[in-house]
Design a protein around this motif. Structure first.
Motif, PDB file in Angstrom:
ATOM      1  N   VAL A 276       0.739  -1.215  -0.177  1.00 31.51           N
ATOM      2  CA  VAL A 276       0.071  -0.012  -0.061  1.00 31.51           C
ATOM      3  C   VAL A 276       0.978   1.282   0.036  1.00 31.51           C
ATOM      4  O   VAL A 276       1.778   1.156   0.661  1.00 31.51           O
ATOM      5  N   ARG A 277       0.676   2.140  -1.105  1.00 32.75           N
ATOM      6  CA  ARG A 277       1.399   3.504  -0.907  1.00 32.75           C
ATOM      7  C   ARG A 277       0.419   4.607  -1.489  1.00 32.75           C
ATOM      8  O   ARG A 277      -0.678   4.289  -2.217  1.00 32.75           O
ATOM      9  N   PRO A 278       0.919   5.819  -1.274  1.00 32.48           N
ATOM     10  CA  PRO A 278      -0.025   6.908  -1.895  1.00 32.48           C
ATOM     11  C   PRO A 278      -0.107   6.940  -3.296  1.00 32.48           C
ATOM     12  O   PRO A 278       0.821   6.362  -3.929  1.00 32.48           O
ATOM     13  N   VAL A 279      -1.254   7.221  -3.730  1.00 28.85           N
ATOM     14  CA  VAL A 279      -1.599   7.285  -5.153  1.00 28.85           C
ATOM     15  C   VAL A 279      -2.041   8.651  -5.562  1.00 28.85           C
ATOM     16  O   VAL A 279      -2.237   9.513  -4.775  1.00 28.85           O
ATOM     17  N   PRO A 280      -2.011   9.016  -6.821  1.00 31.58           N
ATOM     18  CA  PRO A 280      -2.350  10.513  -7.358  1.00 31.58           C
ATOM     19  C   PRO A 280      -3.713  10.748  -6.749  1.00 31.58           C
ATOM     20  O   PRO A 280      -4.556   9.702  -6.708  1.00 31.58           O
ATOM     21  N   SER A 281      -4.050  11.674  -6.678  1.00 33.00           N
ATOM     22  CA  SER A 281      -5.198  12.376  -6.254  1.00 33.00           C
ATOM     23  C   SER A 281      -6.508  11.865  -7.039  1.00 33.00           C
ATOM     24  O   SER A 281      -7.773  11.475  -6.609  1.00 33.00           O
ATOM     25  N   GLY A 282      -6.468  12.004  -8.129  1.00 35.25           N
ATOM     26  CA  GLY A 282      -7.250  11.574  -9.251  1.00 35.25           C
ATOM     27  C   GLY A 282      -7.681  10.099  -9.263  1.00 35.25           C
ATOM     28  O   GLY A 282      -8.712   9.907  -9.001  1.00 35.25           O
ATOM     29  N   VAL A 283      -6.642   9.345  -9.024  1.00 31.74           N
ATOM     30  CA  VAL A 283      -6.727   7.894  -8.952  1.00 31.74           C
ATOM     31  C   VAL A 283      -7.657   7.723  -7.549  1.00 31.74           C
ATOM     32  O   VAL A 283      -8.600   6.773  -7.472  1.00 31.74           O
ATOM     33  N   ASP A 284      -7.097   8.254  -6.613  1.00 30.39           N
ATOM     34  CA  ASP A 284      -7.782   8.074  -5.286  1.00 30.39           C
ATOM     35  C   ASP A 284      -9.146   8.353  -5.237  1.00 30.39           C
ATOM     36  O   ASP A 284      -9.834   7.481  -4.760  1.00 30.39           O
ATOM     37  N   LEU A 285      -9.754   9.677  -5.795  1.00 29.48           N
ATOM     38  CA  LEU A 285     -10.891   9.684  -5.864  1.00 29.48           C
ATOM     39  C   LEU A 285     -11.807   8.938  -6.915  1.00 29.48           C
ATOM     40  O   LEU A 285     -12.794   8.230  -6.572  1.00 29.48           O
ATOM     41  N   ALA A 286     -11.182   8.287  -7.914  1.00 30.34           N
ATOM     42  CA  ALA A 286     -11.593   7.751  -8.876  1.00 30.34           C
ATOM     43  C   ALA A 286     -12.135   6.183  -8.380  1.00 30.34           C
ATOM     44  O   ALA A 286     -12.941   5.576  -8.539  1.00 30.34           O
ATOM     45  N   ARG A 373      -8.627  -0.990 -13.849  1.00 31.31           N
ATOM     46  CA  ARG A 373      -6.969  -0.874 -13.697  1.00 31.31           C
ATOM     47  C   ARG A 373      -6.635   0.389 -13.993  1.00 31.31           C
ATOM     48  O   ARG A 373      -6.797   1.039 -15.250  1.00 31.31           O
ATOM     49  N   LEU A 374      -6.098   1.240 -13.012  1.00 36.62           N
ATOM     50  CA  LEU A 374      -5.637   2.641 -13.012  1.00 36.62           C
ATOM     51  C   LEU A 374      -4.401   2.732 -12.705  1.00 36.62           C
ATOM     52  O   LEU A 374      -3.738   2.206 -12.154  1.00 36.62           O
ATOM     53  N   PRO A 375      -3.511   3.579 -13.716  1.00 34.60           N
ATOM     54  CA  PRO A 375      -2.179   3.489 -13.755  1.00 34.60           C
ATOM     55  C   PRO A 375      -1.671   4.477 -12.317  1.00 34.60           C
ATOM     56  O   PRO A 375      -2.289   5.424 -12.110  1.00 34.60           O
ATOM     57  N   ILE A 376      -0.574   4.043 -11.719  1.00 35.90           N
ATOM     58  CA  ILE A 376      -0.139   4.695 -10.649  1.00 35.90           C
ATOM     59  C   ILE A 376       1.426   4.607 -10.738  1.00 35.90           C
ATOM     60  O   ILE A 376       2.132   4.066 -11.701  1.00 35.90           O
ATOM     61  N   ALA A 377       2.130   5.499  -9.893  1.00 33.69           N
ATOM     62  CA  ALA A 377       3.671   5.618  -9.950  1.00 33.69           C
ATOM     63  C   ALA A 377       4.227   4.253  -9.736  1.00 33.69           C
ATOM     64  O   ALA A 377       3.911   3.544  -8.971  1.00 33.69           O
ATOM     65  N   GLU A 378       5.419   3.897 -10.629  1.00 38.20           N
ATOM     66  CA  GLU A 378       6.228   3.030 -10.410  1.00 38.20           C
ATOM     67  C   GLU A 378       6.579   2.452  -9.137  1.00 38.20           C
ATOM     68  O   GLU A 378       6.943   3.631  -8.299  1.00 38.20           O
TER      69      GLU A 378
END
Length: 381
Positions: A276-286, A373-378
């Motif tokens: 578990v790690r932080p994800v972009p705000s757009g991915v978080d809300l989506a 499936r949503l892209p997040i930072a590597e």
């Protein structure tokens, strides 16, 4: 044409008076050096003043100002007065007309003015023309003046274009933000009203035989209505005032999201895989909205079913999978309502696609599965 609505400084407002006085004063020095020309008289001084004062309309009526200053210059020269200061006002008017975008009129007056000088100095002037170099000098001075005016016009047009593009981009972003908020408002209403509907039906069914369970259902309705009113006030306040707002949901709030779903007759379990790690705000809300919509559809179309919510953090993507067991509802009917042609599944697909991800919604055995499936930072090694 360029639309210039600026508030000029006092020096800019005083320019017509300054030029008018300068033309009258400097003309006495010019006529001393040109003994063959007519000395200034009341009419000549009036022309000098008129040419300068006409510049007061150089911004509101640039072509008219250019015409007046050119006319005063022609009359002044034809009457035989000295060359020199009378050229100040038409030069400023010519530059101003070009800078404000009146190219055709400016070039027409420039060519006409040069033609007048050639004809006058060659055939009409009492003193013969100094020759070719004099004509070329006049052409060079006018050419430099026109070039400077064209440069100023180009700069103004580019600045206006940049401002227009910036304004259009701001309007587009505001429109997209309002569309996003409208989608969020739909998701909030769909989820909470579905919950209220199911719980109200449960309360009506149990109110006589099992009042305690009916009380629990009514408590759930009270909390759900409070939640939806809070979110509606937040979103509508933004639409009304354009004030900044904080995100209305995130993956860290899934516990609060699944608890009312559990009271809604769904047996919800949550499972998290990967680091578990932080994800972009757009991915978080989506992600939050996708789980919310999937649970809403499960409560509506498969009440009493078992639902598994899976979050799997991969190296470059976040997998969100919501699977329900069907709760005895035939699989052929699980795609009805929002799942088929409404705003639920299409809205979730749009959210995922906007982030560069994908979403599938399909039958899964007797139940239904939503997988995003949503892209997040590597992930860092």
């Amino acid at each position: 044409m360029l639309d210039v609505r600026t508030h000029p400084r006092w020096t800019d407002r005083m320019l017509p008076v300054i030029v008018a006085v300068a033309q009258v004063a400097a003309n006495y020095g010019a006529q001393d050096n040109q003994p063959g020309r007519l000395a200034a008289d009341p009419v000549g001084n009036a022309l000098l003043l008129a040419g300068g004062l006409a510049l007061a309309w150089r911004r509101s009526r640039p072509v008219l100002t250019l015409a007046v200053t050119m006319a005063t210059m022609v009359v002044f020269i034809v009457r035989g007065h000295a060359y020199g200061p009378i050229f100040f006002s038409p030069g400023i008017a010519l530059y101003n007309a070009l800078a404000l975008g009146h190219r055709r009129a400016a070039w027409a007056f420039a060519v006409s003015g040069y033609a007048f000088f050639l004809v006058y100095t060659t055939w009409l002037a009492p003193v013969p023309s100094p020759g070719l170099w004099h004509s070329l000098t006049i052409a060079a001075v006018m050419g430099v003046l026109m070039a400077v005016g064209e440069f100023a016009r180009t700069r103004k047009e580019r600045k206006a274009e940049r401002e227009r593009i910036t304004e259009e981009e701001s309007r587009r972003q505001a429109s997209e933000e309002r569309l996003t908020m409208a989608q969020e408002l739909h998701d909030v209403l769909a989820h909470n009203i579905s919950l209220i509907h199911v719980q109200a039906s449960t309360a009506l069914h149990l109110i006589d035989d099992n009042p305690e369970q009916a009380r629990t259902a009514l408590t759930t309705i009270k909390q759900a209505s409070k939640d939806v009113l809070t979110e509606m006030r937040s979103l509508i306040g933004v639409l009304r005032d354009g004030a900044p707002r904080s995100p209305t949901g995130g993956l860290d709030q899934l516990a609060q999201l699944t608890e009312p779903a559990g009271r809604n007759g769904l047996d919800v379990t949550r499972r998290v895989a990967g680091r578990v790690r932080p994800v972009p705000s757009g991915v978080d809300l989506a992600g939050y909205r996708i789980v919310q919509e999937a649970l809403t559809n499960a409560a509506r179309h498969a009440p009493g079913s078992t639902v598994e919510v899976l979050l799997e953090y991969g190296s470059r993507e976040l997998l969100i999978r919501v699977t329900d067991s069907g709760g005895g509802t035939p699989a052929e009917n699980l795609g009805g309502g929002n799942l088929g042609g409404g705003n639920g599944i299409p809205g979730m697909r749009e959210r995922a696609a906007a982030l560069g991800g994908t979403l599938t919604a399909e039958r899964h055995g007797p139940g239904f599965r939503v997988e995003a499936r949503l892209p997040i930072a590597e992930e860092e090694s």
